[in-house]
Motif scaffolding. Structure first.
Motif, PDB file in Angstrom:
ATOM      1  N   LEU A 227      83.590  35.246  90.181  1.00  0.00           N
ATOM      2  CA  LEU A 227      84.611  34.565  89.386  1.00  0.00           C
ATOM      3  C   LEU A 227      84.080  33.243  88.822  1.00  0.00           C
ATOM      4  CD1 LEU A 227      87.665  35.212  91.725  1.00  0.00           C
ATOM      5  CD2 LEU A 227      87.364  36.131  89.413  1.00  0.00           C
ATOM      6  N   ALA A 228      83.230  32.581  89.609  1.00  0.00           N
ATOM      7  CA  ALA A 228      82.605  31.343  89.132  1.00  0.00           C
ATOM      8  C   ALA A 228      81.721  31.623  87.921  1.00  0.00           C
ATOM      9  CB  ALA A 228      81.790  30.703  90.254  1.00  0.00           C
ATOM     10  N   ILE A 229      81.060  32.785  87.926  1.00  0.00           N
ATOM     11  CA  ILE A 229      80.214  33.163  86.788  1.00  0.00           C
ATOM     12  C   ILE A 229      81.080  33.377  85.546  1.00  0.00           C
ATOM     13  CG2 ILE A 229      78.641  34.922  85.892  1.00  0.00           C
ATOM     14  CD1 ILE A 229      77.690  35.355  88.789  1.00  0.00           C
ATOM     15  N   LEU A 230      82.247  34.034  85.728  1.00  0.00           N
ATOM     16  CA  LEU A 230      83.166  34.239  84.605  1.00  0.00           C
ATOM     17  C   LEU A 230      83.638  32.916  84.020  1.00  0.00           C
ATOM     18  CD1 LEU A 230      85.546  37.187  85.613  1.00  0.00           C
ATOM     19  CD2 LEU A 230      83.681  37.195  83.949  1.00  0.00           C
ATOM     20  N   ILE A 231      84.000  31.982  84.901  1.00  0.00           N
ATOM     21  CA  ILE A 231      84.441  30.663  84.437  1.00  0.00           C
ATOM     22  C   ILE A 231      83.313  29.959  83.697  1.00  0.00           C
ATOM     23  CG2 ILE A 231      85.252  28.379  85.184  1.00  0.00           C
ATOM     24  CD1 ILE A 231      86.628  29.772  87.552  1.00  0.00           C
ATOM     25  N   GLY A 232      82.097  30.083  84.211  1.00  0.00           N
ATOM     26  CA  GLY A 232      80.942  29.481  83.556  1.00  0.00           C
ATOM     27  C   GLY A 232      80.726  30.037  82.160  1.00  0.00           C
ATOM     28  N   ILE A 233      80.882  31.353  82.003  1.00  0.00           N
ATOM     29  CA  ILE A 233      80.710  31.975  80.680  1.00  0.00           C
ATOM     30  C   ILE A 233      81.777  31.478  79.709  1.00  0.00           C
ATOM     31  CG2 ILE A 233      80.808  34.157  79.415  1.00  0.00           C
ATOM     32  CD1 ILE A 233      79.609  35.498  81.936  1.00  0.00           C
ATOM     33  N   LEU A 234      83.035  31.470  80.169  1.00  0.00           N
ATOM     34  CA  LEU A 234      84.129  31.039  79.294  1.00  0.00           C
ATOM     35  C   LEU A 234      83.996  29.570  78.904  1.00  0.00           C
ATOM     36  CD1 LEU A 234      86.768  31.605  77.848  1.00  0.00           C
ATOM     37  CD2 LEU A 234      87.992  31.130  79.982  1.00  0.00           C
ATOM     38  N   THR A 235      83.724  28.704  79.873  1.00  0.00           N
ATOM     39  CA  THR A 235      83.600  27.275  79.560  1.00  0.00           C
ATOM     40  C   THR A 235      82.372  26.993  78.697  1.00  0.00           C
ATOM     41  OG1 THR A 235      82.495  26.931  81.708  1.00  0.00           O
ATOM     42  CG2 THR A 235      84.844  26.424  81.588  1.00  0.00           C
ATOM     43  N   GLY A 236      81.324  27.799  78.871  1.00  0.00           N
ATOM     44  CA  GLY A 236      80.144  27.646  78.020  1.00  0.00           C
ATOM     45  C   GLY A 236      80.462  27.962  76.567  1.00  0.00           C
ATOM     46  N   LEU A 237      81.215  29.041  76.347  1.00  0.00           N
ATOM     47  CA  LEU A 237      81.609  29.431  74.993  1.00  0.00           C
ATOM     48  C   LEU A 237      82.558  28.409  74.365  1.00  0.00           C
ATOM     49  CD1 LEU A 237      82.197  33.250  75.609  1.00  0.00           C
ATOM     50  CD2 LEU A 237      80.303  32.222  74.335  1.00  0.00           C
ATOM     51  N   VAL A 238      83.560  27.998  75.149  1.00  0.00           N
ATOM     52  CA  VAL A 238      84.555  27.038  74.644  1.00  0.00           C
ATOM     53  C   VAL A 238      83.893  25.679  74.391  1.00  0.00           C
ATOM     54  CG1 VAL A 238      86.666  25.766  75.211  1.00  0.00           C
ATOM     55  CG2 VAL A 238      86.506  28.204  75.713  1.00  0.00           C
ATOM     56  N   GLY A 239      82.995  25.273  75.292  1.00  0.00           N
ATOM     57  CA  GLY A 239      82.297  24.003  75.118  1.00  0.00           C
ATOM     58  C   GLY A 239      81.433  23.990  73.866  1.00  0.00           C
ATOM     59  N   TYR A 400      75.990  25.828  81.348  1.00  0.00           N
ATOM     60  CA  TYR A 400      74.871  25.121  80.688  1.00  0.00           C
ATOM     61  C   TYR A 400      74.034  26.099  79.867  1.00  0.00           C
ATOM     62  CZ  TYR A 400      70.630  22.241  80.285  1.00  0.00           C
ATOM     63  OH  TYR A 400      69.549  21.545  79.806  1.00  0.00           O
ATOM     64  N   TYR A 401      73.665  27.242  80.481  1.00  0.00           N
ATOM     65  CA  TYR A 401      72.788  28.190  79.785  1.00  0.00           C
ATOM     66  C   TYR A 401      73.507  28.933  78.667  1.00  0.00           C
ATOM     67  CZ  TYR A 401      68.623  27.467  82.552  1.00  0.00           C
ATOM     68  OH  TYR A 401      67.497  26.906  83.101  1.00  0.00           O
ATOM     69  N   VAL A 402      74.800  29.171  78.833  1.00  0.00           N
ATOM     70  CA  VAL A 402      75.571  29.788  77.739  1.00  0.00           C
ATOM     71  C   VAL A 402      75.560  28.867  76.526  1.00  0.00           C
ATOM     72  CG1 VAL A 402      77.880  30.467  76.976  1.00  0.00           C
ATOM     73  CG2 VAL A 402      77.040  31.223  79.202  1.00  0.00           C
ATOM     74  N   ALA A 403      75.791  27.567  76.763  1.00  0.00           N
ATOM     75  CA  ALA A 403      75.762  26.588  75.667  1.00  0.00           C
ATOM     76  C   ALA A 403      74.377  26.504  75.036  1.00  0.00           C
ATOM     77  CB  ALA A 403      76.198  25.214  76.177  1.00  0.00           C
ATOM     78  N   GLU A 404      73.328  26.612  75.855  1.00  0.00           N
ATOM     79  CA  GLU A 404      71.970  26.587  75.333  1.00  0.00           C
ATOM     80  C   GLU A 404      71.692  27.816  74.462  1.00  0.00           C
ATOM     81  OE1 GLU A 404      69.023  24.393  75.902  1.00  0.00           O
ATOM     82  OE2 GLU A 404      70.776  23.092  76.087  1.00  0.00           O
ATOM     83  N   ILE A 405      72.179  28.975  74.904  1.00  0.00           N
ATOM     84  CA  ILE A 405      72.001  30.215  74.135  1.00  0.00           C
ATOM     85  C   ILE A 405      72.684  30.103  72.778  1.00  0.00           C
ATOM     86  CG2 ILE A 405      72.643  32.665  74.041  1.00  0.00           C
ATOM     87  CD1 ILE A 405      72.234  32.690  77.130  1.00  0.00           C
ATOM     88  N   LEU A 406      73.836  29.435  72.750  1.00  0.00           N
ATOM     89  CA  LEU A 406      74.565  29.246  71.486  1.00  0.00           C
ATOM     90  C   LEU A 406      73.838  28.293  70.537  1.00  0.00           C
ATOM     91  CD1 LEU A 406      78.234  28.927  72.807  1.00  0.00           C
ATOM     92  CD2 LEU A 406      77.194  30.899  71.682  1.00  0.00           C
ATOM     93  N   LYS A 407      72.849  27.558  71.074  1.00  0.00           N
ATOM     94  CA  LYS A 407      72.048  26.606  70.283  1.00  0.00           C
ATOM     95  C   LYS A 407      72.910  25.509  69.652  1.00  0.00           C
ATOM     96  CE  LYS A 407      68.301  29.868  69.372  1.00  0.00           C
ATOM     97  NZ  LYS A 407      67.483  30.567  68.362  1.00  0.00           N
ATOM     98  N   VAL A 408      73.908  25.084  70.417  1.00  0.00           N
ATOM     99  CA  VAL A 408      74.724  23.949  69.998  1.00  0.00           C
ATOM    100  C   VAL A 408      74.245  22.731  70.783  1.00  0.00           C
ATOM    101  CG1 VAL A 408      77.058  22.983  69.863  1.00  0.00           C
ATOM    102  CG2 VAL A 408      76.692  25.441  69.518  1.00  0.00           C
ATOM    103  N   ALA A 409      73.883  21.663  70.102  1.00  0.00           N
ATOM    104  CA  ALA A 409      73.306  20.487  70.761  1.00  0.00           C
ATOM    105  C   ALA A 409      74.330  19.779  71.635  1.00  0.00           C
ATOM    106  CB  ALA A 409      72.775  19.510  69.709  1.00  0.00           C
TER     107      ALA A 409
END
Length: 508
Positions: A227-239, A400-409
């Motif tokens: 569940l923590a991984i799911l939250i990480g994915i969602l917050t990474g995308l939203v962030g 962190y890594y989801v945001a990095e994959i999105l290439k948003v600074a």
């Protein structure tokens, strides 16, 4: 050798003295600003308590007056707009020249009035800049050299964060991870002393309480760690979306030449939000507290998430005084509760409800700010929760890594670069500034200068390498000395060259 030791001893004790003063004043300004925001929160509830022609007319008149005041304050203190964190970093690197007193006044008055109207902006960024501004004023008053003033500004900024969130350790991490982006005892020691002092001032005046009243009572079991991984994915995308929206709204407001149209748009949207979805106004501290006490329906959680996401970035894009830390935490908490609302009944997650809010808060910080250690420590200190560091760390790393994959600074890097392009923020005096500053850098494994002698390294700008610290021993370098992995080098740089040298020695 003895003279060097005496000089360092004097510097260490001077740091202690300066940091205590800086921490005291940073704490006082942070508490004052928190008090102003609390008062404005209560007045705002009254203003939007019922919709009528009378209340609408009052708000329109207020909007006109407040718009004029904010406009004049930003003309008076151009570097007081936004959160103030990119400005503090620019000050440390010698790119900005902040006028301390105007900045302090503009932050308090402009931020307070904006909160009265209902701007979805937080108090933490302004507290950081006010701490830095107060430190600069103290440094100049005490006639400290330019390099020491920069360390005092760092300490003041860290103390501002510590007092705003009652999180002294997070203040220290913020100084290292976000402002200097490198470890140095001359950064850490003043930041630690000033942060603890500011936190003490906050406790004495406001009471010894954590920033939030909710905390984890039962840790998320290892069989539910997915569940923590799911939250990480969602917050990474939203962030990532959040960071993108801020730049889009900044571009939108820059295209509006008329100040009247700009402030009319800002105030018009604010009044509409105030009457249609009052929970979306203000920083959102009370909303997070309410979210922790009662469970919301999925539609309501989505409404909070979307309104705070778009309205916060809209307000920040306008350039008015206010920070993003607290609204971002509300967005993160909404992401966590959304996951809970969708899966809670299927997996019997009732005992872990608050965990989802806290995990979402840490995840969104990691994706927006891109400072993973700060994200863990800050949320941990704010909620007095030390029992679920594994889950927190997993959320932060994934986000962190989801945001990095999105290439948003990272947001503050983006805002800093954008402000550097705004020549109106650099006074003629600052562009001609020729004073030198001392910086410390630790040599990491991804730098191409490792193994090269100082003679062989083509630095992008002139600098003086004052010393190399290697395995606890400090040496005075010669042109034939080589740079090795793990070395800590102390350099003397012209203020206008600091940013380029900073990027070169951090491989950015």
């Amino acid at each position: 050798m003895k003279d060097d030791f005496n000089q360092k001893s004097k510097l260490i004790f001077r740091i202690l003295f300066d940091s205590l003063i800086v921490g005291t004043f940073a704490g006082l300004f942070s508490v004052l600003y928190r008090f102003v925001i609390m008062k404005m929160d209560s007045y705002r509830k009254f203003l939007y308590s019922e919709f009528s022609i009378k209340s609408l007319l009052i708000l329109i008149v207020l909007a006109i007056i407040i718009s004029f005041i904010i406009y004049r304050l930003l003309k008076w203190a151009p570097l007081s707009g936004g959160s103030g964190i990119p400005q503090i970093r620019g000050e440390i690197l010698g790119k900005f020249n902040m006028d301390e007193v105007p900045t302090l006044v503009s932050k308090i008055v402009g931020g307070g009035l904006g909160n009265l109207m209902g701007f979805s902006l937080g108090r933490e960024g302004p507290s950081i800049q006010m701490g830095g501004a107060a430190a600069k004023f103290i440094g100049k008053t005490l006639k400290r050299p330019p390099d020491e003033i920069k360390y005092m500004i760092t300490a003041g900024a860290a103390a501002g964060l510590a007092a705003a969130f009652n999180a002294p350790m997070a203040g220290c991490i913020f100084a290292i991870e976000e402002l200097h982006k490198t470890y140095s005892k001359y950064v850490l020691l003043p930041a630690l002393i000033a942060s603890i002092t500011a936190n003490y001032v906050s406790f004495v005046i406001m009471g010894a309480e954590t920033s939030f009243s909710f905390f984890v009572t039962e840790s998320l079991p290892m069989n539910l760690i997915w569940l923590a991984i799911l939250i990480g994915i969602l917050t990474g995308l939203v962030g990532g979306l959040y960071n993108l929206l801020i730049t889009k709204f900044q571009d939108l407001f820059k295209k509006i030449d008329s100040k009247i149209v700009k402030y009319a748009l800002l105030m018009g949207v604010t009044i509409i939000i105030g009457f249609s979805f009052f929970e979306g106004t203000g920083g959102g501290h009370g909303l997070l507290e309410k979210m922790a006490k009662e469970e919301f329906a999925v539609k309501y959680i989505l409404a909070i998430l979307l309104v705070k996401l778009f309205y916060t970035t809209f307000c920040y894009g306008s350039g008015v005084q206010g920070g993003i830390f607290l609204p971002v935490l509300v967005i993160g908490g909404s992401c966590g509760t959304l996951i809970y609302a969708l899966l809670g009944s299927k997996f019997d997650l009732d005992p872990y409800y608050v965990n989802f809010i806290i995990l979402g808060m840490s995840g969104i910080l990691a994706s927006v700010v891109r400072s993973p250690i700060l994200s863990v420590i800050l949320v941990t200190e704010m909620t007095k929760t030390f029992d679920h560091l594994i889950a927190l760390s997993i959320v932060v790393v994934v986000s962190y890594y989801v945001a990095e994959i999105l290439k948003v600074a990272p947001i503050y890097d983006t805002l800093f670069e954008r402000q550097l392009r705004d020549k109106n923020l650099l006074s003629p005096k600052e562009r001609e500034l020729g004073d030198y500053s001392v910086f410390e850098y630790t040599i990491t494994g991804d730098l191409k200068i490792i193994g090269k002698s100082l003679r062989e390294i083509n630095f992008p700008r002139h600098l003086i390498i004052m010393s190399i610290e290697r395995e606890g021993t400090e040496i005075v370098p010669t042109a034939d000395d080589k740079i090795l992995l793990g070395d800590k080098i102390t350099v003397l740089i012209k203020a206008e060259d600091a940013l380029e040298i900073d990027k070169f020695l951090k491989n950015e």
